[in-house]
Scaffold this motif. Structure first.
Motif, mmCIF file in Angstrom:
data_model
loop_
_atom_site.group_PDB
_atom_site.id
_atom_site.type_symbol
_atom_site.label_atom_id
_atom_site.label_comp_id
_atom_site.label_asym_id
_atom_site.label_seq_id
_atom_site.Cartn_x
_atom_site.Cartn_y
_atom_site.Cartn_z
ATOM 1 N N ARG D 129 0.823 -1.216 0.000
ATOM 2 C CA ARG D 129 0.000 0.000 0.000
ATOM 3 C C ARG D 129 0.852 1.259 0.000
ATOM 4 N N GLN D 133 -3.221 5.169 1.825
ATOM 5 C CA GLN D 133 -4.213 4.107 2.028
ATOM 6 C C GLN D 133 -4.116 3.483 3.410
ATOM 7 N N SER D 135 -4.340 3.773 7.754
ATOM 8 C CA SER D 135 -4.927 4.501 8.879
ATOM 9 C C SER D 135 -3.796 5.160 9.653
ATOM 10 N N GLY D 136 -4.178 6.079 10.549
ATOM 11 C CA GLY D 136 -3.162 6.807 11.308
ATOM 12 C C GLY D 136 -2.188 5.881 12.018
ATOM 13 N N GLY D 137 -2.725 4.895 12.716
ATOM 14 C CA GLY D 137 -1.875 4.000 13.480
ATOM 15 C C GLY D 137 -0.984 3.159 12.585
ATOM 16 N N GLN D 138 -1.516 2.796 11.441
ATOM 17 C CA GLN D 138 -0.715 2.001 10.508
ATOM 18 C C GLN D 138 0.454 2.817 9.990
ATOM 19 N N SER E 38 -5.966 -0.464 15.909
ATOM 20 C CA SER E 38 -5.490 0.374 14.820
ATOM 21 C C SER E 38 -5.926 -0.237 13.496
ATOM 22 N N GLY E 39 -6.553 0.587 12.651
ATOM 23 C CA GLY E 39 -6.954 0.119 11.330
ATOM 24 C C GLY E 39 -8.307 -0.560 11.301
ATOM 25 N N CYS E 40 -9.086 -0.444 12.391
ATOM 26 C CA CYS E 40 -10.346 -1.174 12.417
ATOM 27 C C CYS E 40 -11.489 -0.389 11.783
ATOM 28 N N GLY E 41 -11.238 0.876 11.409
ATOM 29 C CA GLY E 41 -12.272 1.619 10.696
ATOM 30 C C GLY E 41 -12.867 2.791 11.457
ATOM 31 N N LYS E 42 -12.261 3.183 12.546
ATOM 32 C CA LYS E 42 -12.803 4.278 13.342
ATOM 33 C C LYS E 42 -12.813 5.585 12.552
ATOM 34 N N THR E 43 -11.644 5.905 11.996
ATOM 35 C CA THR E 43 -11.557 7.148 11.242
ATOM 36 C C THR E 43 -12.519 7.113 10.062
ATOM 37 N N THR E 44 -12.589 5.985 9.419
ATOM 38 C CA THR E 44 -13.483 5.864 8.270
ATOM 39 C C THR E 44 -14.923 6.155 8.679
ATOM 40 N N GLN E 82 -7.388 13.387 12.933
ATOM 41 C CA GLN E 82 -6.352 12.599 13.595
ATOM 42 C C GLN E 82 -4.975 13.239 13.438
HETATM 43 N N1 ATP Z 1 -7.784 4.757 0.619
HETATM 44 C C1 ATP Z 1 -7.702 3.547 1.181
HETATM 45 N N2 ATP Z 1 -7.459 2.466 0.406
HETATM 46 C C2 ATP Z 1 -7.375 1.241 0.954
HETATM 47 N N3 ATP Z 1 -7.504 1.002 2.268
HETATM 48 C C3 ATP Z 1 -7.750 2.036 3.085
HETATM 49 C C4 ATP Z 1 -7.863 3.355 2.583
HETATM 50 N N4 ATP Z 1 -8.087 4.168 3.624
HETATM 51 C C5 ATP Z 1 -8.125 3.392 4.731
HETATM 52 N N5 ATP Z 1 -7.919 2.100 4.407
HETATM 53 C C6 ATP Z 1 -7.907 0.960 5.310
HETATM 54 O O1 ATP Z 1 -9.143 0.939 5.991
HETATM 55 C C7 ATP Z 1 -8.968 0.507 7.331
HETATM 56 C C8 ATP Z 1 -9.651 1.468 8.268
HETATM 57 O O2 ATP Z 1 -8.962 2.682 8.295
HETATM 58 P P1 ATP Z 1 -9.221 3.797 9.379
HETATM 59 O O3 ATP Z 1 -8.407 4.956 9.045
HETATM 60 O O4 ATP Z 1 -10.676 3.994 9.517
HETATM 61 O O5 ATP Z 1 -8.649 3.081 10.671
HETATM 62 P P2 ATP Z 1 -8.671 3.607 12.171
HETATM 63 O O6 ATP Z 1 -9.613 2.744 12.897
HETATM 64 O O7 ATP Z 1 -8.894 5.047 12.197
HETATM 65 O O8 ATP Z 1 -7.193 3.238 12.611
HETATM 66 P P3 ATP Z 1 -6.154 4.094 13.481
HETATM 67 O O9 ATP Z 1 -6.527 3.938 14.882
HETATM 68 O O10 ATP Z 1 -4.874 3.417 13.163
HETATM 69 O O11 ATP Z 1 -6.201 5.477 12.983
HETATM 70 C C9 ATP Z 1 -7.465 0.410 7.554
HETATM 71 O O12 ATP Z 1 -7.111 -0.946 7.598
HETATM 72 C C10 ATP Z 1 -6.853 1.071 6.360
HETATM 73 O O13 ATP Z 1 -5.671 0.418 5.978
#
Ligand code: ATP
Ligand code: ATP
Ligand code: MG
Ligand code: MG
Lengths: 396, 277, 280, 348, 348
Positions: D129, D133, D135-138, E38-44, E82
């Motif tokens: 990726r 693409q 997330s913040g933590g990633q 981390s990455g579970c979709g919170k920000t989304t 974030q």
């Molecule tokens: N544009 C994108 N294309 C592909 N995958 C994406 C895209 N944006 C986010 N993701 C994936 O979607 C998932 C959810 O992302 P999100 O940012 O909502 O995570 P999060 O819960 O906020 O995590 P964190 O606590 O790390 O910020 C993550 O696994 C991320 O890799």
């Protein structure tokens, strides 16, 4: 106010003089504009196809006006009795109508810096020079000065084609078109190639020889009288003008003509014609001479206070035209749209033989074909010095 | 413990000197030709034609004065400015939205549009001038400031689109998103966030549009009669003029353009050091 | 976001270009493909069979190939220098941008005054006693010198626009990336090559396309310095249009210029493509 | 050998002084945690050590070599940036490999290291990726992996786990500690998470307003804060302070009870940690009125009024208390600390 | 009235599904905390609510109005990003005032609100700076102040305090809660700090891999996790799990002792929180061998081996223990939980 859209008097100083000293006397007022030929032609064509426009009078060389002849109004009702008939005939542009009225005329001369006279070959007479003597002269000068001092206007805007059409070839072949590929023509090009050895290699950048004359880069040259005038006007005592050289068939020389036409789209036809009338007045013609160094097309009395350039070129022209071996050459006639391509044949021949160093004979053969094709397409009969022809002027 | 210092200050100083002399060299490279132009413009006709040439001008104003006293020069200057400003406004006004769309959205036809826009610039204008002139004559746009500006916009627009596109692409979308959540419409977000950040890019394309218009001769010569622009006024006949006048004319043309660039130069750096961290 | 928004944003520019470009362009294009009122390639044949066509084509390509890479390198250098400067940045930027305001006609004139036989270059050489007599540089016998002079003039004249675009682009790259690269052991050059350049791709693309397209349209400078010695596509277009008065052939030449530009633009677009995901 | 010595380093931004003459030594292989309030100069200090910022004054030595004038690349460091600085134009793989590529490392080794670090950070499935693409933590984990892959002598980490959930953080934290110990790396680690600080640090340095206030091992910092600032800063919630009125030599009156304290002339304060309090009978200890009750899971945090001052205590969540209730809180005697009211320094 | 309803919202990025049909209601004025790996979709999820991302499926309602098709500006929300997204071209003051300027608010009111929010976030002395001149934590506080100044109906905060030190965080946290309660704002708050989650939340929603796993009040989530994931996620450190062997109806054998459990046929696991263990006599409770000892301040975290499984306990720091020691740990009986091994759900 009449818009005078002209390719002539383009140098800003000349434009300014045209406005201040020539057209200023016309009562209705004149806007004299001297664009480059590209914009000149584009606008003229655009107005004609749009069916309306601002241009009242189109001024240009014979060739310029040919390009727009389809849209020129008939000027037969203008009194041109003062203009020599053969000159006026050019203005018909191969039609029944008077498409343009001759406006002014000019020719080409040789000019030398007085310092160059020291190298003049023995026995040579400035007023009866031959091409062989010219070559010797240029050679002597090149050797004496450690570098070529002869210059030739072969730049992009230089009038080189006129030299070949009207001077070099007729002097050797007595013809412009017929004998294009003759042995005499071959000789002519050979001579020119010889002369070119002693020509400043920068010649391919020379457009107006007066610049090189003034800065002493060139001591001896050939050019249109309007394009050497500045040399005489800035340093009147340093230069001499004299007739062009002669070849075996005589002293070929060409007179060029500028004319005035009125586009069918002219906003005010009557005023446009009035302006042409005004331009033909002897005083106006004199003023035009001062402004542009083009000579009047009507007879006028030369006053004493003419510019140095006129003083210098006048006698030289007189000598040239009156010479025993004088061989007058006319501007191409009947070529219509192909005028430019006709000129290009001569330029191409020059560039291939002289600049690219190709062999003369094959080049002439090849260019002769091109020339013949053009003549066939235009169906233009021969003009002086070629003998009149039935149908297209032949290339032997 | 050793006291070895691998890059002693002298080396860094040397590097600094190399850098400075490089900058000076580049400055000389750009300025010298301009200087020579000015030398020629400020010399007498004899000096311009003479040899060897002096590198110090004699400050003779005859040639320049010839132009300045030309009837209608001021008017032409004013026309040039107006045409250039209208061109600038039109090309940014039409080009920036397109550049923005290209940088922010993904939509079918995007690449094709970008490509076609660029291609409009790959065709020589002098050939287009004839049909354009016919069109303008028919609709009455002939010999007007607007008409000429429209043609110049055709020249400048593709670049405006391209330049703004590339610079908008460099601005994080996130900042705009933040603006959306703070109550901005797209347009407001563009105005309040993208525009200030893209100021250098906008300025670059504005300068370019201005300069294109300022220096364009052909269309100006065809399409204007009474409302000549300075370039059409001076430049079209320079080729046929004596050297000293050529130089004076060129100088007279270059000067206003330089003043314009000088005036907008600070926008080229508008957000420097702020956006940069 | 509604789907039509991008189209709405493109609409004004599109309408404008359709009216003021596409309409006249179609007329000229048709002209290039017609001869005596019927469709034909005669104009292209006539254009390409003329003995100057090959040379004009070659010269145009050669000039672009020589000038553009140097300009790219120079504009990148200048932009980096400008960015690095702490003091006098805006003054230097202004100086570098000056040639932007100079038309090609004026630029040709300026460089002619340097290279002509009685020009500044010879003046200085003579004054310094390096040569005795002025040398003729721009002679048809030394086409390489002409080419070199044209190159210099073009480089001088048209590097500024690339530089300005790159300066603006550089300003938008957050400093943190350069710092990260530095910490991870990148040399100055690597940092430039691995971080700055890739992140600058959109601006580079723009600058290059712009420059290459304009390079294929060089004209005034070439005429000023090379006279008729250096035919280029654009000068031939002019020649056919206005001197030889064959609009069809001129249009054909213009179509050739267009085609060449299309090819190179596509190459640049492809080479500097930034995948959607990799945008910041 | 990668001992870091910071000698009299100061940094000003214009008129604002972010660091005032900082002196500090981090021994080879030590894991040093920097703690301090937001804006106290932690990042600035790291950036100076990394060579991204030039100190206004002072010297930085790494491994016995003076490095202030060296570019970052010659300092043998790697860094995790507070805002990640993950390259947007590179994939996760190439981001992690970035430093290795700079060293022209062979591809198989690059592959090996990247995979290892990615696994460590649980991002092995994201290698293809781009940063846009993630997330913040990633993204943050990519930044950490990138620094680890370098296997540097010195690693500087600026809040490297701040955007991770507790569980992952716990895991990463111990992985980090293990990896760094194994590779014998000297580490400086900025965090605002005290649990993290306590559990990771060989030594904790507490910063305040551009000064280093205390530099000691975690228990010491927690138990024996050198200054009131440290006491009030460390601990979640931090120590409670109560005014003490001297009633005799070494005898004080605090919130209604008499306490024995240090024998000094200075005006001093009484301090105790919220978790060092136990509920006691009415009439004993400090008497408090509950204002807020916050559940913390196993415990509850009560914020009370003690003689008009705000006072916090952590008590077992079985105690059924509500705002308005009165409590009696007895501090564990050996956990009481005293601070000079003027200098803020600890008084024994 | 700003109740938020999320109905079957799903979101895919290409082939990757970030959210699987999420259903959720946040009542008016509720303070909802989102927790998740981390990455579970919170920000989304937040971005979908804000209108920055279009859901692939589902509906979003705010205050009884369906808003999926509305631009962010018309949803009456404010958001803290974030990674801050502080405008680099504006001063801190203008950043905070940004939203107010959009509403064409009168200058005195703007001034008043900006000053108030800046004070709240302790950034009043930074108002003239640009974001490039701020530390990470300061930038984050600007982002929070900017959202607060809007006084929106709904505020979405994505890890808004992650870069602040504990002390400041504690303070900000309670200020935030106070301000939002006062202005009757509905809040969704993403955090990875469980203490924060516990102390702020009216309700906690735990997310995992794009699903909402449990949504309940903090104590409930902590004490009675609905699923093994929640149990293993919440708590710092989280619950310990041990295999249980059924020895009779409701009787199990766990790590050497017999325990009473739920009467079920499913294979289940035994779970207990580290802090719900007390040291007991040898022979009683779970017997453990210490592997790692980590000081946490008042307590110590010991990681032990219990029948080959890793097991954590938090015990008072007075207990002098070292790796290798054997401990006996007694769980508080009412704190033991059971989970189905297959479904991962809680079993009573
Ligand atoms: N544009 C994108 N294309 C592909 N995958 C994406 C895209 N944006 C986010 N993701 C994936 O979607 C998932 C959810 O992302 P999100 O940012 O909502 O995570 P999060 O819960 O906020 O995590 P964190 O606590 O790390 O910020 C993550 O696994 C991320 O890799
Ligand atoms: N360019 C600058 N100009 C002016 N002040 C600055 C600049 N950079 C940083 N500062 C100030 O210097 C101080 C120290 O900043 P630094 O980034 O080191 O803080 P920090 O300890 O990392 O804080 P945080 O935990 O919030 O990241 C801050 O108060 C900040 O406002
Ligand atoms: Mg920081
Ligand atoms: Mg997130």
């Amino acid at each position: 106010e009449v818009l005078f859209w002209s390719t002539q008097a383009q140098p800003v100083e000349e434009t300014q003089k045209m406005r201040d000293e020539v057209v200023a006397g016309f009562e209705a007022g004149v806007d004299y504009q001297a664009p480059e030929s590209g914009p000149w032609l584009t606008r003229a064509q655009a107005e004609l196809s749009a069916g309306s426009g601002a241009v009242g009078v189109l001024g240009g060389l014979h060739g310029d006006l040919t390009a727009v002849r389809g849209g020129l109004a008939d000027l037969s009702d203008i009194d041109i009795s003062a203009i020599p008939a053969e000159l006026a005939a050019l203005g018909k542009l191969d039609t029944e109508q008077q498409k343009y009225i001759p406006w002014m005329q000019a020719t080409f001369l040789m000019v030398a810096n007085k310092k160059a006279l020291a190298y003049l070959p023995e026995g040579a007479d400035l007023n009866a020079l031959t091409y062989d003597q010219l070559i010797d002269w240029a050679k002597a000068m090149a050797e004496g000065e450690g570098g070529p001092k002869f210059g030739f206007p072969a730049g992009p805007k230089g009038l080189k084609h006129r030299f070949f059409q009207g001077f070099l070839l007729p002097s050797y072949t007595g013809s412009t078109v017929n004998e294009f590929r003759s042995a005499e023509a071959e000789e002519a090009w050979g001579k020119f190639r010889e002369l070119w050895q002693y020509a400043n290699p920068a010649s391919t950048n020379y457009n107006f020889m007066q610049e090189q004359l003034v800065n002493d880069e060139v001591w001896l040259t050939f050019d249109h009288i309007a394009r050497i005038s500045e040399a005489f006007n800035t340093r009147p005592d340093d230069f001499v003008a004299f007739p062009v050289p002669a070849g075996p068939k005589g002293r070929g020389f060409m007179t060029v003509v500028a004319g005035m036409g009125v586009p069918e789209t002219a906003p005010d036809m009557a005023e446009a014609k009035a302006l042409i009338d005004y331009m033909l007045k002897p005083e106006t013609q004199l003023a035009t001479l001062r402004a542009t160094n083009f000579y009047p097309v009507v007879s006028v009395d030369m006053p004493d206070d003419v510019p140095a350039s006129v003083k210098a070129s006048g006698p030289a022209i007189a000598t040239m035209t009156a010479a025993e071996d004088a061989l007058p050459v006319l501007l191409p006639m009947g070529m219509g749209d192909l005028n430019g391509q006709f000129n290009q044949v001569y330029v191409d021949t020059f560039e291939q033989i002289i600049l690219a160093g190709r062999e003369i004979r094959p080049t002439l053969e090849q260019q002769a074909e091109a020339l013949r094709a053009l003549m066939d397409e235009a169906q233009a009969p021969c003009w002086l010095p070629d003998a009149p022809s039935e149908g297209a002027c032949p290339v032997n | 413990m050793s006291d070895t210092v691998t890059a002693p200050p002298s080396v860094r100083k040397a590097g600094r000197w190399v850098f400075i002399s490089g900058v000076v060299l580049l400055c000389v490279w750009t300025l010298l030709p301009i200087y020579l132009l000015m030398v020629n413009a400020l010399s007498t006709p004899e000096e311009v034609n003479g040899f060897p040439k002096s590198f110090i001008p004699s400050f003779d104003l005859t040639s320049l004065r010839f132009f300045l006293e030309f009837e209608g020069v001021l008017n032409a200057l004013w026309n040039s400015i107006r045409v250039a400003v209208v061109t600038m406004i039109l090309s940014i006004g039409l080009g920036a939205p397109a550049g923005y769309a290209l940088s922010r959205f993904d939509f079918p036809g995007k690449e094709v549009f970008r490509f076609l826009v660029v291609m409009t610039r790959a065709f020589p204008l002098p050939l287009l001038a004839l049909p354009l002139a016919v069109m303008f004559l028919r609709v009455g746009l002939d010999d007007s400031i607007l008409g000429l500006a429209l043609v110049h916009t055709t020249l400048a627009l593709p670049f405006a689109v391209l330049i703004t596109f590339s610079l908008f692409s460099g601005i994080p979308f996130e900042l705009e998103e933040a603006a959306f959540t703070l109550g901005c419409t797209r347009i407001q977000a563009f105005r309040k966030v993208v525009l200030p950040l893209a100021a250098p890019g906008i300025a670059a394309s504005a300068v370019f549009a201005f300069v294109i218009s300022w220096n364009e001769v052909f269309a100006a010569a065809v399409l204007t009669i009474k409302n000549r622009t300075l370039t059409a006024f001076l430049m079209q006949s320079l080729d046929w003029s004596p050297l000293h006048l050529k130089f004076a004319g060129a100088a007279a043309l270059v000067l206003p353009a330089l003043i314009f660039i000088f005036a907008v130069r600070k926008y080229l750096f508008a957000m420097w050091g702020i956006a940069n961290r | 976001m509604p789907r039509y928004i991008p189209y709405l944003l493109l609409l004004p520019a599109t309408v404008f270009l359709i009216i003021f470009f596409l309409y006249p362009f179609t007329q000229v294009a048709i002209e290039s493909f017609t001869s005596n009122g019927s469709w034909s390639l005669a104009n292209f044949q006539k254009a390409s069979s003329h003995w100057k066509f090959g040379e004009a084509f070659k010269n145009t390509m050669l000039l672009a190939a020589l000038v553009v890479p140097i300009q790219l390198a120079m504009s990148l250098t200048m932009a980096t220098v400008v960015q690095k400067l702490q003091k006098g940045r805006s003054a230097i930027l202004y100086i570098f941008a000056i040639p932007l305001g100079i038309s090609d006609l004026a630029a040709g004139l300026i460089w002619l005054s340097i290279f002509e036989q009685s020009g500044f270059l010879n003046s200085i050489l003579v004054n310094m006693g390096l040569i005795e007599k002025p040398i003729l540089y721009l002679s048809y016998q030394s086409p390489w010198v002409i080419l070199f002079a044209i190159m210099l003039a073009e480089i001088w004249r048209a590097t500024a626009i690339m530089m300005v675009i790159l300066v603006a682009g550089l300003g938008l790259i957050p400093r943190e990336y350069g710092e990260a690269a530095e910490v991870f052991g990148a040399t100055r050059w690597q940092r430039f090559y691995k971080v700055t350049l890739p992140m600058l791709r959109p601006s580079l693309q723009t600058a290059l396309i712009l420059r290459v397209i304009l390079a294929f349209e060089v004209f005034a400078v070439v005429i000023a310095l090379g006279g008729t010695q250096m035919p280029v596509l654009m000068s031939e277009t002019f020649n056919w249009q206005f001197n030889l008065q064959d609009r069809g052939v001129a249009a054909a030449y213009a179509m050739v210029i267009l085609a060449v530009s299309v090819v190179f633009t596509l190459i640049i677009l492809r080479a500097l493509h930034v995948p959607k995901e990799a945008r910041s | 050998m990668a001992e870091i010595q910071i000698k009299g380093v100061a940094k000003s931004f214009g008129a604002f002084t972010a660091l005032h003459s900082v002196d500090m030594t981090i021994s080879d292989r030590e894991f040093m945690v920097l703690l301090g309030a937001s804006g106290c100069g932690k990042t600035t200090l790291l950036r100076i050590i990394a060579g991204l910022e030039t100190p206004t004054q002072g010297e930085v030595w790494i491994g016995g070599r003076r490095v202030d004038h060296l570019p970052p690349k010659e300092r043998g460091i790697a860094m995790v940036f507070q805002n990640y600085a993950v390259f947007p134009h590179l994939t996760v793989f190439e981001n992690i490999a970035f430093g290795l590529r700079m060293q022209k490392m062979a591809q198989p080794e690059v592959q090996r290291r990247v995979n290892r670090c990615a696994e460590l950070m649980h991002i092995e499935q994201l290698l293809k990726r781009y940063s846009g693409q993630l997330s913040g933590g990633q993204r943050q984990r990519v930044a950490v992996a990138r620094a680890l892959a370098m296997e540097p002598e010195v690693i500087l980490m600026d809040e490297p786990l701040s955007n991770l959930d507790a569980l992952l953080r716990l895991e990463m934290r111990s992985e980090l500690k293990g990896v760094l110990a194994e590779s014998k790396t000297t580490a400086i680690y900025v965090t605002h998470d005290q649990v993290e600080a306590m559990s990771l640090a060989d030594r904790i340095s507490v910063m305040n307003g551009g000064h280093i206030v205390q530099s000691a091992d975690p228990v010491e910092v927690y138990r024996n804060p050198a200054a009131r600032f440290v006491a009030g800063f460390i601990g979640n919630p931090p120590m409670n302070f109560l005014p003490a009125r001297q009633t005799g030599a070494g005898r004080y009156h605090v919130a209604g009870t008499d306490v024995i304290g240090p024998d000094t002339d200075a005006r001093i304060e009484y301090a105790v940690r919220p978790e060092d309090l136990t509920l006691t009978e009415p009439g004993q200890g400090l008497s408090a009125t509950i204002r807020v009750v916050e559940p913390l899971g196993a415990h509850i945090l009560v914020t009370c009024d003690v003689e008009g001052a705000s006072f916090r205590a952590i008590i077992d969540s079985d105690a059924r208390v509500k705002p308005g209730d009165r409590l009696n809180l007895a501090p564990m005697p050996d956990r009481v600390r005293w601070f000079d009211k003027e200098t803020g320094l600890s008084v024994q």
